[in-house]
Design a protein around this motif. Structure first.
Motif, PDB file in Angstrom:
ATOM      1  N   GLU A   1      -2.252   2.458 -10.558  1.00  0.00           N
ATOM      2  CA  GLU A   1      -2.870   3.733 -10.181  1.00  0.00           C
ATOM      3  C   GLU A   1      -4.356   3.535 -10.433  1.00  0.00           C
ATOM      4  O   GLU A   1      -4.817   3.502 -11.567  1.00  0.00           O
ATOM      5  CB  GLU A   1      -2.319   4.883 -11.043  1.00  0.00           C
ATOM      6  CG  GLU A   1      -0.864   5.238 -10.787  1.00  0.00           C
ATOM      7  CD  GLU A   1      -0.650   6.123  -9.549  1.00  0.00           C
ATOM      8  OE1 GLU A   1      -1.640   6.439  -8.857  1.00  0.00           O
ATOM      9  OE2 GLU A   1       0.510   6.474  -9.279  1.00  0.00           O
TER      10      GLU A   1
ATOM     11  N   PRO B   1       0.850  -1.184   0.000  1.00  0.00           N
ATOM     12  CA  PRO B   1       0.000   0.000   0.000  1.00  0.00           C
ATOM     13  C   PRO B   1       0.896   1.248   0.000  1.00  0.00           C
ATOM     14  O   PRO B   1       1.644   1.471   0.948  1.00  0.00           O
ATOM     15  CB  PRO B   1      -0.772  -0.097   1.325  1.00  0.00           C
ATOM     16  CG  PRO B   1      -0.376  -1.409   1.950  1.00  0.00           C
ATOM     17  CD  PRO B   1       0.918  -1.823   1.340  1.00  0.00           C
TER      18      PRO B   1
ATOM     19  N   GLU C   1      -4.640   9.640   0.049  1.00  0.00           N
ATOM     20  CA  GLU C   1      -4.311   8.444  -0.731  1.00  0.00           C
ATOM     21  C   GLU C   1      -3.786   7.311   0.151  1.00  0.00           C
ATOM     22  O   GLU C   1      -4.101   6.141  -0.071  1.00  0.00           O
ATOM     23  CB  GLU C   1      -3.272   8.787  -1.808  1.00  0.00           C
ATOM     24  CG  GLU C   1      -2.971   7.626  -2.734  1.00  0.00           C
ATOM     25  CD  GLU C   1      -1.691   7.797  -3.516  1.00  0.00           C
ATOM     26  OE1 GLU C   1      -1.164   8.927  -3.583  1.00  0.00           O
ATOM     27  OE2 GLU C   1      -1.190   6.781  -4.045  1.00  0.00           O
TER      28      GLU C   1
ATOM     29  N   ASN D   1      -5.119   3.580  -0.181  1.00  0.00           N
ATOM     30  CA  ASN D   1      -4.202   2.491  -0.566  1.00  0.00           C
ATOM     31  C   ASN D   1      -4.272   1.338   0.444  1.00  0.00           C
ATOM     32  O   ASN D   1      -4.309   0.168   0.062  1.00  0.00           O
ATOM     33  CB  ASN D   1      -2.751   2.996  -0.611  1.00  0.00           C
ATOM     34  CG  ASN D   1      -2.523   4.002  -1.722  1.00  0.00           C
ATOM     35  OD1 ASN D   1      -3.286   4.058  -2.684  1.00  0.00           O
ATOM     36  ND2 ASN D   1      -1.484   4.812  -1.595  1.00  0.00           N
TER      37      ASN D   1
ATOM     38  N   ILE E   1      -0.003  -0.494  -4.647  1.00  0.00           N
ATOM     39  CA  ILE E   1      -1.314   0.133  -4.908  1.00  0.00           C
ATOM     40  C   ILE E   1      -1.261   1.633  -4.642  1.00  0.00           C
ATOM     41  O   ILE E   1      -0.837   2.071  -3.570  1.00  0.00           O
ATOM     42  CB  ILE E   1      -2.412  -0.504  -4.027  1.00  0.00           C
ATOM     43  CG1 ILE E   1      -2.493  -2.009  -4.305  1.00  0.00           C
ATOM     44  CG2 ILE E   1      -3.762   0.168  -4.272  1.00  0.00           C
ATOM     45  CD1 ILE E   1      -3.486  -2.730  -3.418  1.00  0.00           C
ATOM     46  N   HIS E   2      -1.690   2.381  -5.638  1.00  0.00           N
ATOM     47  CA  HIS E   2      -1.714   3.851  -5.541  1.00  0.00           C
ATOM     48  C   HIS E   2      -2.982   4.406  -6.180  1.00  0.00           C
ATOM     49  O   HIS E   2      -3.648   3.718  -6.963  1.00  0.00           O
ATOM     50  CB  HIS E   2      -0.510   4.455  -6.276  1.00  0.00           C
ATOM     51  CG  HIS E   2       0.786   4.240  -5.571  1.00  0.00           C
ATOM     52  ND1 HIS E   2       1.445   5.234  -4.890  1.00  0.00           N
ATOM     53  CD2 HIS E   2       1.553   3.121  -5.430  1.00  0.00           C
ATOM     54  CE1 HIS E   2       2.568   4.755  -4.361  1.00  0.00           C
ATOM     55  NE2 HIS E   2       2.649   3.456  -4.680  1.00  0.00           N
ATOM     56  N   TYR E   3      -3.268   5.667  -5.856  1.00  0.00           N
ATOM     57  CA  TYR E   3      -4.316   6.429  -6.558  1.00  0.00           C
ATOM     58  C   TYR E   3      -3.676   7.727  -7.021  1.00  0.00           C
ATOM     59  O   TYR E   3      -2.710   8.215  -6.423  1.00  0.00           O
ATOM     60  CB  TYR E   3      -5.539   6.635  -5.652  1.00  0.00           C
ATOM     61  CG  TYR E   3      -6.230   5.308  -5.408  1.00  0.00           C
ATOM     62  CD1 TYR E   3      -7.198   4.838  -6.282  1.00  0.00           C
ATOM     63  CD2 TYR E   3      -5.850   4.490  -4.335  1.00  0.00           C
ATOM     64  CE1 TYR E   3      -7.785   3.597  -6.104  1.00  0.00           C
ATOM     65  CE2 TYR E   3      -6.431   3.241  -4.147  1.00  0.00           C
ATOM     66  CZ  TYR E   3      -7.401   2.805  -5.036  1.00  0.00           C
ATOM     67  OH  TYR E   3      -7.969   1.557  -4.855  1.00  0.00           O
TER      68      TYR E   3
END
Ligand SMILES: [Zn+2]
Length: 261
Positions: free
Chosen positions: A219, A76, A95, A99, A147-149
Motif C-alpha cells: 500500500e 496492479p 487508485e 496502480n 500494488i495498491h494505494y
C-alpha cells in the motif's frame, strides 16, 4: 520527456532493427491514467530477454544468455469497474490508474535489471482476485507483488505498509514473503522519505492464494491524505517509489542467492 523517450526508442530500433521498443511506446500511449500518470517506463535495455529473442543476423552481436533471475508477477490492483480508492480533492484520481502506472514503472525498472516480468493486467481491464492468483501460478511466477494505494476515514492517515500472508502450513513461503516485504519497505522508505507503517500480516486473497511463490502486497500511500496525494500525483515521486520497490525486490533476490551458496 516523451519526445526524448521516443527518440531513444527510435535510435534503438535503428540500431537493433527490432520492434519491441516500438510496441512498448504504443502501450505507453494507450495509458488510460490521468495525465500525470502517463509516464513512460524506462525503455527495456538491449540485455532484455525479449529483445534478444529475435534471431541475430550473421554479423550481429553474440547472443546473450537468458536471464536466470526469477520471473516476477506484477499485479496492479483493481481495474475496469473496480476503481479502488479515490482521492478526496479534485480532479479525482482513481487508485486503479495509479496502480497501473506504478506497475508499468516497476516493470521497466525490473526489466532494466534483467528480470522477466508478467503483469496480471496491462490495461484498464477487470480481473477477479482469484483470476490474478491463478494467472500468477499458471505462468509459473516465482515472486509476486500486488500494488495498491490506501484510503482511510481519517484524512491524517499516512505512510506506506507492506503485507505478507502468514501461513503455518507454508513456513518457508511465509518467511520468504516476510523477508521480501521488509526489503521492499526499507528501500521504498529510503527512496521516498515517506512514513513507514511497517511490515504486516495481511489475509488478502492475492497473497494468500499465490501459494507457489513468495508474495507481497504494498500500500504505497494514502489517497485520502491530501499531502500524500499531492506527492503521488508527481511522476517523479512515483518513479522514486517504484524504483524503491525494484531495489527491494532485487535486494531480496540477492540475499536469497547468498543464502544458497
Ligand atoms: Zn486497493
Amino acid at each position: 520527456m516523451t519526445r526524448l523517450f521516443l527518440r531513444f526508442c527510435l535510435t534503438l530500433l535503428l540500431m537493433l532493427g527490432l520492434t519491441n521498443c516500438a510496441r512498448e511506446t504504443i502501450i505507453v500511449q494507450e495509458v488510460v491514467c490521468p495525465q500525470p500518470y502517463a509516464v513512460a517506463p524506462p525503455c527495456p535495455s538491449p540485455s532484455d530477454k525479449n529483445l534478444v529473442s529475435v534471431p541475430p543476423k550473421a554479423t550481429a552481436i553474440k547472443p546473450r544468455p537468458i536471464s536466470d533471475k526469477p520471473l516476477i508477477i506484477i499485479d496492479p490492483g483493481h481495474g475496469g469497474k473496480d476503481l479502488g480508492a479515490v482521492s478526496l480533492s479534485k480532479p479525482v484520481y482513481q487508485e486503479k490508474n495509479l496502480n497501473l502506472a506504478s506497475a508499468r514503472l516497476l516493470e521497466g525498472f525490473l526489466k532494466n535489471q534483467g528480470y522477466r516480468t508478467i503483469m496480471t493486467r496491462s490495461d484498464d481491464s477487470f480481473l477477479t482476485l482469484e483470476e490474478r492468483a491463478e494467472l500468477a501460478k499458471a505462468k509459473k511466477g516465482q515472486l509476486f507483488i500486488s500494488i495498491h494505494y490506501n484510503s482511510a476515514p481519517s484524512r491524517n492517515a499516512e505512510g506506506i505498509e507492506v503485507f505478507y500472508f502468514d501461513s503455518d502450513k507454508e513456513k518457508e513461503r511465509t518467511q520468504d514473503s516476510k523477508a521480501m516485504a521488509q526489503a521492499v519497505l526499507d528501500k521504498v522508505i529510503a527512496a521516498t522519505g515517506a512514513a513507514s507503517r511497517g511490515v504486516k500480516h495481511g489475509n488478502y486473497s492475492v497473497i494468500r492464494n499465490t501459494t507457489s511463490m513468495p508474495a507481497i502486497l504494498i500500500e504505497g500511500g494514502f489517497m485520502t491524505n491530501e499531502k500524500e496525494m499531492e506527492k503521488l500525483k508527481d511522476p517523479q515521486y512515483l518513479k522514486k517509489l517504484t524504483l524503491g520497490m525494484a531495489q527491494g525486490i532485487d535486494q531480496y533476490v540477492q540475499s536469497k542467492r547468498k543464502e544458497k551458496k
